[in-house]
Scaffold this active site. Structure first.
Site, PDB file in Angstrom:
ATOM      1  N   ASP A 108       7.316   2.155  -2.998  1.00  0.00           N
ATOM      2  CA  ASP A 108       7.678   3.297  -2.155  1.00  0.00           C
ATOM      3  C   ASP A 108       9.172   3.340  -1.866  1.00  0.00           C
ATOM      4  OD1 ASP A 108       7.610   1.010  -0.572  1.00  0.00           O
ATOM      5  OD2 ASP A 108       6.281   1.842   0.957  1.00  0.00           O
ATOM      6  N   LYS A 149       0.814  -1.195   0.000  1.00  0.00           N
ATOM      7  CA  LYS A 149       0.000   0.000   0.000  1.00  0.00           C
ATOM      8  C   LYS A 149       0.857   1.258   0.000  1.00  0.00           C
ATOM      9  CE  LYS A 149      -2.844  -2.557   3.251  1.00  0.00           C
ATOM     10  NZ  LYS A 149      -2.740  -2.841   4.699  1.00  0.00           N
ATOM     11  N   GLY A 150       2.155   1.069   0.221  1.00  0.00           N
ATOM     12  CA  GLY A 150       3.022   2.220   0.508  1.00  0.00           C
ATOM     13  C   GLY A 150       3.137   3.255  -0.589  1.00  0.00           C
ATOM     14  N   ASP A 196      14.883  -1.269  -0.256  1.00  0.00           N
ATOM     15  CA  ASP A 196      15.773  -1.471   0.892  1.00  0.00           C
ATOM     16  C   ASP A 196      16.693  -2.647   0.574  1.00  0.00           C
ATOM     17  OD1 ASP A 196      16.972  -1.651   3.343  1.00  0.00           O
ATOM     18  OD2 ASP A 196      15.177  -2.155   4.467  1.00  0.00           O
ATOM     19  N   ASP A 222       4.791   3.286   6.271  1.00  0.00           N
ATOM     20  CA  ASP A 222       4.172   3.060   7.578  1.00  0.00           C
ATOM     21  C   ASP A 222       5.133   2.443   8.578  1.00  0.00           C
ATOM     22  OD1 ASP A 222       4.142   0.455   6.123  1.00  0.00           O
ATOM     23  OD2 ASP A 222       3.160  -0.237   7.955  1.00  0.00           O
TER      24      ASP A 222
HETATM   25  P1  IMP Z   1      12.858  -4.508   0.524  1.00  0.00           P
HETATM   26  O1  IMP Z   1      12.027  -5.687   0.098  1.00  0.00           O
HETATM   27  O2  IMP Z   1      13.826  -4.841   1.605  1.00  0.00           O
HETATM   28  O3  IMP Z   1      13.513  -3.766  -0.609  1.00  0.00           O
HETATM   29  O4  IMP Z   1      11.889  -3.506   1.239  1.00  0.00           O
HETATM   30  C1  IMP Z   1      10.939  -2.869   0.546  1.00  0.00           C
HETATM   31  C2  IMP Z   1       9.626  -2.826   1.315  1.00  0.00           C
HETATM   32  O5  IMP Z   1       9.807  -2.794   2.735  1.00  0.00           O
HETATM   33  C3  IMP Z   1       8.933  -1.565   0.927  1.00  0.00           C
HETATM   34  O6  IMP Z   1       7.950  -1.837  -0.044  1.00  0.00           O
HETATM   35  C4  IMP Z   1       8.340  -1.074   2.229  1.00  0.00           C
HETATM   36  O7  IMP Z   1       7.005  -1.514   2.316  1.00  0.00           O
HETATM   37  C5  IMP Z   1       9.127  -1.717   3.339  1.00  0.00           C
HETATM   38  N1  IMP Z   1      10.131  -0.808   3.944  1.00  0.00           N
HETATM   39  C6  IMP Z   1      11.482  -0.864   3.808  1.00  0.00           C
HETATM   40  N2  IMP Z   1      12.089   0.113   4.486  1.00  0.00           N
HETATM   41  C7  IMP Z   1      11.112   0.835   5.064  1.00  0.00           C
HETATM   42  C8  IMP Z   1      11.112   2.023   5.894  1.00  0.00           C
HETATM   43  O8  IMP Z   1      12.144   2.625   6.219  1.00  0.00           O
HETATM   44  N3  IMP Z   1       9.888   2.476   6.281  1.00  0.00           N
HETATM   45  C9  IMP Z   1       8.715   1.866   5.932  1.00  0.00           C
HETATM   46  N4  IMP Z   1       8.665   0.763   5.152  1.00  0.00           N
HETATM   47  C10 IMP Z   1       9.857   0.247   4.717  1.00  0.00           C
HETATM   48 MG    MG Z   2       5.863  -1.935   0.577  1.00  0.00          MG
END
Ligand code: IMP
Ligand code: MG
Length: 181
Positions: free
Chosen positions: A99, A42-43, A102, A164
């Site tokens: 959004d 939803k971000g 990471d 969030d």
């Molecule tokens: P990844 O899969 O590690 O790249 O993380 C991506 C997902 O994790 C994003 O779609 C966000 O929903 C969530 N996320 C990662 N870091 C943050 C943060 O600092 N704040 C909020 N949501 C995050």
């Molecule tokens: Mg997300």
């Protein structure tokens, strides 16, 4: 102000300006192509809504849901695609929008699922990318990172403008650091 809302990292004005620039750039890149925007719920909702209106030109819009975070810790990515998704994506120019990038696990999971549906082209856009000390190793057959990034940020947990913490703070108009007790 709730104590969990820490320093403002990116103001609403700075976000608006960057989103306008991105909208203009994407309109040029996708001119005459009628892309399908695939938004990860939803971000990305505030970002998506602002970006679409900064991007004149025909487009389709689809949603997928991916969840991975539990509090501030990443876990296994759970992905839900609409059942009739394949014909909306096959042969199309697809732009995936999230959004924040990471670890890259979310985007990789979504892109792998989309690639299997044989789009003409698959590119990715994220509002934020965290600068991490050791970026993930590239995985064979998948794209290394987002094609477009709104802002590079430090490696800290951020909230607001869609992002969030345990479901809260998505409605802040700016991006802030999470302050934890
Ligand atoms: P990844 O899969 O590690 O790249 O993380 C991506 C997902 O994790 C994003 O779609 C966000 O929903 C969530 N996320 C990662 N870091 C943050 C943060 O600092 N704040 C909020 N949501 C995050
Ligand atoms: Mg997300």
């Amino acid at each position: 102000m709730p104590p969990e809302i820490g320093d403002i990292l990116i103001t609403a004005e700075a976000i608006a300006q960057r989103v306008r620039n991105l909208g203009g750039e994407l309109a040029r890149v996708y001119a005459d192509r009628q892309p399908v925007l695939v938004a990860i719920m939803k971000g990305c909702v505030p970002f998506l809504a602002d970006l679409m209106r900064a991007w004149p030109g025909p487009m389709h819009l689809e949603f997928v849901t991916a969840e991975s975070y539990h509090g501030t810790r990443p876990g296994q990515v759970r992905l839900a695609l609409p059942t009739d998704f394949a014909y909306r994506v096959a042969g199309r120019h697809v732009l995936v929008i999230d959004d924040i990038y990471d670890t890259g696990a979310t985007l990789r999971t979504v892109c792998d699922a989309l690639q299997a549906l044989e789009p003409a082209d698959l590119r990715t856009l994220v509002l934020l990318r965290k600068r991490v000390a050791s970026p993930p190793a590239p995985v064979a057959g998948t794209r290394p990172g987002p094609d477009w990034v709104g802002f590079e940020i430090e490696d800290r947990f951020v909230i607001g403008y869609g992002l969030d913490y345990n479901g809260l703070y998505r409605n802040l108009p700016y991006l802030a650091a999470l302050r934890q007790a």
